[in-house]
Design a protein around this motif. Structure first.
Motif, short mmCIF file in Angstrom:
data_model
loop_
_atom_site.label_atom_id
_atom_site.label_comp_id
_atom_site.label_asym_id
_atom_site.label_seq_id
_atom_site.Cartn_x
_atom_site.Cartn_y
_atom_site.Cartn_z
N ARG A 80 49.55 114.77 63.46
CA ARG A 80 48.71 113.62 63.84
C ARG A 80 48.25 112.86 62.59
NH1 ARG A 80 46.66 117.41 67.87
NH2 ARG A 80 47.14 116.60 69.96
N SER B 11 38.51 110.69 63.91
CA SER B 11 38.61 109.77 65.05
C SER B 11 39.99 109.17 65.16
CB SER B 11 37.55 108.67 64.94
OG SER B 11 37.73 107.92 63.76
N ARG C 65 42.47 111.63 66.72
CA ARG C 65 42.33 111.87 68.17
C ARG C 65 43.26 110.99 68.98
NH1 ARG C 65 36.82 112.90 66.89
NH2 ARG C 65 36.25 110.70 67.12
N ASP C 66 43.55 109.82 68.47
CA ASP C 66 44.41 108.89 69.20
C ASP C 66 45.87 108.99 68.82
OD1 ASP C 66 42.14 107.84 70.46
OD2 ASP C 66 41.78 106.45 68.81
#
Length: 506
Positions: A42, A142, A145-146
């Motif tokens: 990620r 943050s 997370r996407d």
């Protein structure tokens, strides 16, 4: 999988030991190998969204944390190059690394915002990404997370650059040593073989990961084998002892100063150290007092020698030989050759002093942007010239007899006098200066400055320290300034530092 470098390690570990603890941090933080691999992929997607691609340099300024490990592996998965920055450096030193490496992105802990603001006041900063969310700025958490996990699919070869690690320069400016995926893989394999690292090891990382020794000979071998890292943000001897007992730590890496501070701590005698079976130490020889203190607890050191340019493996002394070969830095590591040679490149017989030279797959690719320095660092037949003087005994054990580059090692940190001397020349009233290492019970060595001053000028330790504060990392600032009438010099004008050391360091 196209990734033949470090970037494929965690995906392979995810298949083999998905639920095994990879990282322990803070009070109760824990990441399994599956969680770490997913987070890294990620993070790679986040870096790619910030414009990072093959060959780009991603700088990192931060303490030991999962963010450091994640940013490292995310960077190399993209075929980009990781540039760790020593958190103790002053703003001008940080600026030099960012500028010299041409970093396209800076990942940093928010604790260093003030330092970076000082850099930005004088130099343009690359785009930055904080490791935590806050102050209205989205950070890695943050953004990750996407993002979806999945390897980027970038082809990475063993010879591709993986990291640029800056080493203090003999001529004043730190040089960026280019370490390839092969370099870091083979230094890890050497440590696994020489130190018997296994998947059952729990390694307490008390030394900062921005140091190549902590990274290349501590964190990476353990992750390659599927062991567990316990990450400490900073070193405090009492906290380190508590972590050893709490997590049943088996492996510890440090420098003599850290081991001394632990042995001198009030909790030393009552801490359960029975899980420890691997202690590695570099930077300088372990004093007899510390050897004895650890032997009394049933522990012995594997001591070693290396340098940034060898990622940093070189030689190691097996713990069983720590007394018999006391004073030696050991045998060449498994996938490595070490020789002692004369000025013509002739290998010298046992007992004769010459330059220590190294050859092997963990020797660096060269210095960034410095082709002449790179060429000078290697012999005609391809051996890396350490600049250190030494000899081997009849059993093949290496002994270091001198550092021809005048390097000072203070608490495990390398200090090159030329870097300090260049700034001392700007101190008002200083006419000439030489920096030497002086023995110190706590730090091994500390830098002293021996100076001559202009007529009528007044220069002392306090004024020099005040002038250098903010320009150099504090461990590089001379602990004492001695004023002399003149510096001893050769006929050609070179300062005779051996005479200064004999006079002041005795």
């Amino acid at each position: 999988m196209n990734d033949q470098g470090l970037g494929g390690w965690l995906a392979r570990r995810r298949l083999r030991s998905p639920d095994k603890a990879a990282l322990l941090h803070g009070e109760d933080g824990r990441l399994t190998y599956k969680e770490l691999a997913d987070a890294t992929e990620r993070a790679a997607a986040v870096l790619a969204s910030q414009g990072v691609s093959r060959g780009d340099r991603v700088a990192y300024l931060g303490e030991n944390s999962p963010g450091f490990i994640i940013a490292l592996f995310a960077t190399v998965q993209l075929g980009a190059v990781f540039v760790p920055i020593n958190t103790r450096l002053a703003p001008p030193e940080v600026a030099h690394i960012l500028r010299d490496s041409a970093a396209s992105l800076l990942v940093h802990d928010v604790e260093f915002d003030e330092r970076l603001a000082a850099v930005a006041a004088e130099h343009a900063l690359p785009p930055s990404l904080p490791t935590t969310d806050g102050d209205g700025r989205p950070g890695f958490p943050s953004l990750m997370r996407d993002a979806a996990p999945g390897l980027p699919g970038v082809r990475v070869a063993p010879a591709d650059p993986a990291a640029i690690v800056y080493t203090s320069g003999t001529t004043g400016r730190p040089k960026g040593a280019i370490l390839t995926h092969q370099n870091l893989t083979f230094v890890s394999l050497n440590c696994i073989i020489d130190y018997d690292v296994t998947s059952h090891d729990v390694a307490l990382m008390i030394s900062p990961l921005f140091h190549v020794a902590s990274l290349g000979m501590g964190a990476l071998p353990v992750l390659l084998q599927g062991g567990t890292l316990v990450l400490e943000k900073g070193f405090e001897p009492g906290a380190a002892l508590r972590q050893i007992q709490r997590h049943r730590v088996t492996m510890l890496s440090g420098v003599p100063t850290t081991y001394m501070m632990m042995a001198d701590h009030p909790d030393w005698a009552t801490t359960d150290l029975s899980s420890l079976d691997k202690l590695t130490c570099g930077g300088s020889a372990v004093p007899t007092r510390i050897l004895t203190a650890y032997e009394e607890r049933g522990l012995a050191f594997a001591q070693g020698y290396g340098m940034t340019e060898t990622a940093p493996g070189g030689t190691s002394v097996p713990p069983a030989m720590s007394r018999e070969k006391q004073g030696s830095v050991g045998l060449p590591q498994f996938f490595l050759d070490v020789r002692v040679a004369d000025e013509d490149g002739r290998t010298l017989p046992a007992g004769e002093v010459g330059e220590v030279q190294v050859s092997g797959p963990n020797v660096f690719a060269g210095y960034l942007n410095l082709p002449e320095a790179t060429a000078a660092a290697f012999t005609a037949d391809g051996w890396f010239r350490s600049g250190d003087l030494g000899y081997v005994d009849a059993d093949g054990y290496l002994f270091i007899s001198g550092r021809s580059k005048d390097m000072i090692i203070s608490g495990g940190e390398n200090i090159y006098p030329a870097e300090v001397e260049n700034l001392l020349a700007d101190v008002p009233g200083v006419a000439a200066a030489a920096v030497i290492g002086v023995p110190d019970d706590r730090w091994g060595e500390v830098p002293w400055a021996v100076v001559t001053v202009a007529p009528g000028a007044a220069v002392d330790t306090t004024t020099v320290a005040a002038f250098l504060d903010g320009k150099l990392a504090r461990y590089k600032i001379p602990k004492r300034v001695v004023v002399v009438d003149e510096l001893p010099r050769t006929a050609s004008g070179k300062v005779l530092k051996a005479e200064l050391r004999e006079r002041f360091a005795a």
